[in-house]
Motif scaffolding. Structure first.
Motif, mmCIF file in Angstrom:
data_model
loop_
_atom_site.group_PDB
_atom_site.id
_atom_site.type_symbol
_atom_site.label_atom_id
_atom_site.label_comp_id
_atom_site.label_asym_id
_atom_site.label_seq_id
_atom_site.Cartn_x
_atom_site.Cartn_y
_atom_site.Cartn_z
ATOM 1 N N LEU A 1 0.801 -1.173 0.031
ATOM 2 C CA LEU A 1 -0.011 -0.074 -0.054
ATOM 3 C C LEU A 1 0.921 1.147 -0.153
ATOM 4 C CD1 LEU A 1 -3.071 0.723 0.079
ATOM 5 C CD2 LEU A 1 -2.708 0.805 2.624
ATOM 6 N N GLY A 2 1.851 1.177 0.718
ATOM 7 C CA GLY A 2 2.691 2.547 0.930
ATOM 8 C C GLY A 2 3.541 3.005 -0.208
ATOM 9 N N ILE A 3 4.039 1.651 -0.997
ATOM 10 C CA ILE A 3 4.942 1.943 -2.071
ATOM 11 C C ILE A 3 4.015 2.135 -3.388
ATOM 12 C CG2 ILE A 3 6.563 0.514 -3.717
ATOM 13 C CD1 ILE A 3 7.654 -0.821 -1.471
ATOM 14 N N VAL A 4 2.870 1.492 -3.409
ATOM 15 C CA VAL A 4 2.107 1.585 -4.673
ATOM 16 C C VAL A 4 1.328 3.148 -4.469
ATOM 17 C CG1 VAL A 4 0.124 0.870 -5.864
ATOM 18 C CG2 VAL A 4 1.581 -0.847 -4.954
ATOM 19 N N VAL A 5 0.719 3.315 -3.523
ATOM 20 C CA VAL A 5 0.063 4.628 -3.082
ATOM 21 C C VAL A 5 1.044 5.657 -3.306
ATOM 22 C CG1 VAL A 5 -1.566 6.025 -1.683
ATOM 23 C CG2 VAL A 5 -2.050 3.597 -2.150
ATOM 24 N N GLY A 6 2.268 5.607 -2.393
ATOM 25 C CA GLY A 6 3.162 6.793 -2.657
ATOM 26 C C GLY A 6 3.724 7.041 -3.922
ATOM 27 N N SER A 7 3.939 5.869 -4.714
ATOM 28 C CA SER A 7 4.648 5.918 -6.077
ATOM 29 C C SER A 7 3.702 6.565 -6.879
ATOM 30 C CB SER A 7 4.784 4.822 -6.508
ATOM 31 O OG SER A 7 6.081 4.207 -6.040
ATOM 32 N N GLY A 8 2.135 6.507 -6.869
ATOM 33 C CA GLY A 8 1.240 7.154 -7.510
ATOM 34 C C GLY A 8 0.889 8.399 -7.331
ATOM 35 N N LEU A 9 0.872 8.883 -6.022
ATOM 36 C CA LEU A 9 0.963 9.954 -5.440
ATOM 37 C C LEU A 9 2.063 11.122 -6.153
ATOM 38 C CD1 LEU A 9 -0.327 9.784 -1.931
ATOM 39 C CD2 LEU A 9 -1.865 10.770 -3.874
ATOM 40 N N LEU A 10 3.454 10.493 -5.995
ATOM 41 C CA LEU A 10 4.563 11.161 -6.481
ATOM 42 C C LEU A 10 4.355 11.222 -7.970
ATOM 43 C CD1 LEU A 10 7.433 11.929 -6.343
ATOM 44 C CD2 LEU A 10 8.271 9.559 -6.348
ATOM 45 N N VAL A 11 4.082 10.260 -8.964
ATOM 46 C CA VAL A 11 4.092 10.408 -10.310
ATOM 47 C C VAL A 11 2.693 11.500 -10.566
ATOM 48 C CG1 VAL A 11 3.249 9.274 -12.335
ATOM 49 C CG2 VAL A 11 4.762 8.306 -10.826
ATOM 50 N N GLY A 12 1.775 11.514 -10.028
ATOM 51 C CA GLY A 12 0.616 12.313 -10.034
ATOM 52 C C GLY A 12 1.327 13.879 -9.843
ATOM 53 N N GLY A 13 2.137 14.024 -8.713
ATOM 54 C CA GLY A 13 2.394 15.207 -8.350
ATOM 55 C C GLY A 13 3.152 15.774 -9.139
ATOM 56 N N ILE A 14 4.408 14.981 -9.763
ATOM 57 C CA ILE A 14 5.047 15.646 -10.892
ATOM 58 C C ILE A 14 4.390 16.121 -12.015
ATOM 59 C CG2 ILE A 14 6.804 14.896 -12.305
ATOM 60 C CD1 ILE A 14 8.217 12.844 -10.115
ATOM 61 N N LEU A 15 3.479 15.306 -12.514
ATOM 62 C CA LEU A 15 2.701 15.517 -13.795
ATOM 63 C C LEU A 15 1.869 16.999 -13.324
ATOM 64 C CD1 LEU A 15 1.516 12.242 -14.786
ATOM 65 C CD2 LEU A 15 3.253 13.484 -15.779
ATOM 66 N N LEU A 16 1.227 16.875 -12.593
ATOM 67 C CA LEU A 16 0.518 18.096 -11.984
ATOM 68 C C LEU A 16 1.224 19.359 -11.744
ATOM 69 C CD1 LEU A 16 -2.218 19.581 -11.411
ATOM 70 C CD2 LEU A 16 -2.308 18.495 -9.324
ATOM 71 N N GLY A 17 2.298 19.183 -10.868
ATOM 72 C CA GLY A 17 3.247 20.230 -10.448
ATOM 73 C C GLY A 17 4.134 20.968 -11.899
ATOM 74 N N GLY A 18 4.264 19.739 -12.694
ATOM 75 C CA GLY A 18 4.917 20.388 -14.156
ATOM 76 C C GLY A 18 4.046 21.143 -14.675
ATOM 77 N N SER A 19 2.940 20.672 -14.720
ATOM 78 C CA SER A 19 1.753 21.420 -15.802
ATOM 79 C C SER A 19 1.818 22.750 -15.052
ATOM 80 C CB SER A 19 0.583 20.802 -15.598
ATOM 81 O OG SER A 19 -0.484 21.528 -16.513
ATOM 82 N N LEU A 20 1.581 23.005 -13.668
ATOM 83 C CA LEU A 20 1.346 24.258 -13.013
ATOM 84 C C LEU A 20 2.603 25.146 -13.259
ATOM 85 C CD1 LEU A 20 -0.147 23.115 -9.598
ATOM 86 C CD2 LEU A 20 -1.266 24.432 -11.453
ATOM 87 N N LEU A 21 3.820 24.486 -13.045
ATOM 88 C CA LEU A 21 5.135 25.279 -13.535
ATOM 89 C C LEU A 21 5.170 25.955 -14.698
ATOM 90 C CD1 LEU A 21 7.505 26.167 -11.803
ATOM 91 C CD2 LEU A 21 8.821 24.220 -12.577
ATOM 92 N N ASP A 22 4.659 25.176 -15.534
ATOM 93 C CA ASP A 22 4.900 25.792 -17.066
ATOM 94 C C ASP A 22 3.997 27.122 -17.255
ATOM 95 O OD1 ASP A 22 6.306 23.765 -18.049
ATOM 96 O OD2 ASP A 22 4.598 22.547 -18.650
ATOM 97 N N ARG A 23 2.836 27.243 -16.372
ATOM 98 C CA ARG A 23 2.157 28.393 -16.145
ATOM 99 C C ARG A 23 2.708 29.362 -15.309
ATOM 100 N NH1 ARG A 23 -2.046 24.580 -16.186
ATOM 101 N NH2 ARG A 23 -2.663 25.037 -14.134
ATOM 102 N N THR A 24 2.914 29.040 -14.137
ATOM 103 C CA THR A 24 3.408 29.924 -12.983
ATOM 104 C C THR A 24 4.807 30.388 -13.158
ATOM 105 O OG1 THR A 24 3.981 28.057 -11.418
ATOM 106 C CG2 THR A 24 1.803 28.930 -11.644
ATOM 107 N N ALA A 25 5.897 29.723 -13.913
ATOM 108 C CA ALA A 25 7.268 30.118 -13.826
ATOM 109 C C ALA A 25 7.607 31.519 -13.988
ATOM 110 C CB ALA A 25 7.873 29.342 -15.061
ATOM 111 N N PRO A 26 6.891 32.314 -14.822
ATOM 112 C CA PRO A 26 7.228 33.779 -14.975
ATOM 113 C C PRO A 26 6.883 34.390 -13.727
ATOM 114 C CG PRO A 26 6.126 32.988 -16.979
ATOM 115 C CD PRO A 26 5.859 32.125 -15.866
ATOM 116 N N ALA A 27 5.776 34.078 -13.155
ATOM 117 C CA ALA A 27 5.330 35.024 -11.778
ATOM 118 C C ALA A 27 6.209 34.582 -10.861
ATOM 119 C CB ALA A 27 3.662 34.360 -11.575
#
Length: 525
Positions: free
Chosen positions: A488-514
């Protein structure tokens, strides 16, 4: 000139608050909290006046000595706490050294800690008013006590800067001082259990403090209230001599530091050596990985975040030493994971305006998130795994290893997933490269602290399933639950990590200038 510098100090504070509504809100919250604390102190001093003289003397002299000690110790943790009026910047002003010292001392009194200290010291009249002989002594000694605390802070800061003019010395000393602060609880408990702490020993300790530079000024009204005018005069002389000695020490060290600026140095590097950049895969993510790993290995602002990790087992062992310490030590891994996994919640702040170099290269937000996560995990993951393996090796309960490992890895990955999103939106004021890593910089607010704990809470909630299952499996000795917690820890943690990188990357593409604009504004503040 002194009045001009004080107006400048408050103008800078006003500009900082006007620039950001959230900073203003945070300042109001902080001021309200300080006012509430001060109100509690005043109420306590009023009630203390209705007690006996020994109790009043013990509380005021003991608390006053701690206040003076606190003012003196703070510069050892944060060089140049008040960065608004930095002596290195004031050297170009047409003013004498004495006037500069007066301006710096008054600036210390006018700051939030100085105002609270001064108000609390003045409020001691509510206690001493019950003993008329103490009122005159209070009027003379309390200003000395407050000024001594402020001058002690300035003198220690200036002396420490002079002794540690080298950058590495300042960084190492600030980090080393942080260690006993973490262990303050065990140290205090150990001292308390090693001595018979009761009213008599406390009274003896306070009596001794009243004759030391820490408590002499605070003890003058107590001696006068007791009718010991000779003792009151002697303590006042000690207090004045202490203030004079601190003033001379500050003057000498400040004069030396203004003509001998702090030194900087760089270690020689072999020709062609590019460090981690030559050891990791090429590409945007690889370059950011190498840069991040270099920060974690060499930048004291990152290294200080790791200081608490080795001390977690020490604290767990201390507080569980009367029971089964190995049980508590078994949870070192998850605790270390939550401690060091959350520290990257706003790590772009440490880049400063150098973040613009990455921005103009066209690196994607996803590459940034991935590279920073790999850099942090390369340092944190071995520490977490080691914290899991060692206690299990000593206890021999290897059937519980999967559950503890799953909890630890799950918590760490979850923290990184959450921080990959938050650090794509948040930048906060931090110490600049080369400054002491514990330096408090203008612009930090109460709301930023609340945001940090809110992010911490989110990470804890998201990692709770693995932690709950693993904890139940550990205490029930259930191997099946231990294996479930691992998966549970490895699977859920890995899923949240991948999701965070994808979502955070998408946000950073928009927020980097600010983000870059805010970083530049903080640098110019």
């Amino acid at each position: 000139m002194v009045a001009t510098l004080l107006r400048l100090r408050f103008r800078v504070l006003g500009n900082q608050l006007a620039r950001s509504p959230w900073q203003l809100v945070g300042f109001i919250f902080g001021a309200a909290y300080g006012a509430a604390v001060l109100a509690g102190i005043v109420a306590g001093l009023v009630l203390l006046g209705f007690g006996d003289l020994q109790l009043a003397s013990g509380v005021i002299v003991g608390a006053g000595s701690l206040v003076t000690l606190g003012w003196a110790l703070v510069p050892l943790i944060a060089f140049g706490v008040d960065t608004t009026l930095d002596p290195d910047r004031l050297v170009v002003f047409p003013m004498t050294l004495s006037r500069m010292m007066v301006a710096l001392a008054l600036a210390g009194v006018c700051g939030i800690p100085g105002i609270i200290t001064s108000a609390a010291a003045l409020a001691t009249i509510a206690t001493w008013a019950h003993w008329p002989a103490a009122i005159v002594a209070w009027a003379v000694s309390i200003p000395v006590a407050v000024v001594t605390a402020v001058v002690a802070s300035r003198a220690v800061a200036s002396a420490a800067a002079g002794l540690g003019s080298g950058r590495r010395f300042r960084e190492a000393s600030g980090t080393l001082v942080f260690i006993p602060l973490i262990l303050a609880g065990p140290i205090i408990v150990g001292v308390a259990t090693g001595f018979a702490v009761n009213a008599d020993t406390i009274a003896e300790a306070v009596t001794v403090l009243g004759w030391t530079p820490l408590g002499a000024a605070w003890a003058v009204p107590a001696a006068a209230a007791a009718g010991d005018l000779v003792g009151a005069g002697a303590k006042l002389l000690i207090a004045l001599a202490t203030l004079a000695a601190l003033w001379l020490l500050w003057r000498a060290s400040l004069a030396r530091s203004l003509v001998r600026p702090r030194q900087t140095s760089a270690a020689p590097v072999p020709v062609g050596s590019i460090g981690w950049f030559g050891r990791v895969p090429t590409g945007a993510a690889g370059a950011i990985f190498a840069r991040s790993l270099t920060y974690w290995v060499r930048d004291p602002r990152y290294l200080r975040q790791l200081v608490g990790a080795p001390l977690v087992p020490v604290l767990l062992w201390f507080y569980a030493r009367d029971g089964d310490p190995l049980v508590a030590l078994s949870f070192s891994g998850p605790i270390i994971a939550i401690v060091i996994g959350i520290v990257v919640w706003a790590d772009i702040s440490y880049d400063g305006t150098a973040f613009g170099t990455e921005f103009i290269t066209g690196a994607t937000g996803r590459a940034d998130r991935l590279g920073r996560t790999l850099g942090a995990a390369a340092v944190a993951l071995p520490l977490v795994v080691l914290a899991v393996v060692l206690p299990i090796a000593f206890s021999g309960e290897w059937e519980q290893f999967p559950g503890i490992l799953g909890m630890s890895v799950g918590v760490l990955f979850t923290c990184y997933g959450v921080c990959a999103v938050t650090s794509a939106q948040l930048v906060v004021p931090v110490a600049a490269a080369g400054d002491n890593p514990f330096k408090r910089v203008p612009g930090t607010t109460f709301l930023q602290g609340m945001a940090f704990f809110g992010i911490w809470l989110v990470a804890l909630v998201l990692s709770a399933p693995a932690v709950i299952v693993g904890t139940i499996g550990f205490f029930t000795q259930n191997v099946t639950l231990s294996l479930i917690a691992c998966a549970l820890g490895i699977v859920v943690g890995s899923g949240l990590l991948v999701g965070g990188i994808l979502l955070g990357g998408s946000l950073l593409d928009r927020t980097a200038p600010a983000l870059l604009a805010r970083l530049k504004a903080m640098k110019n503040a």
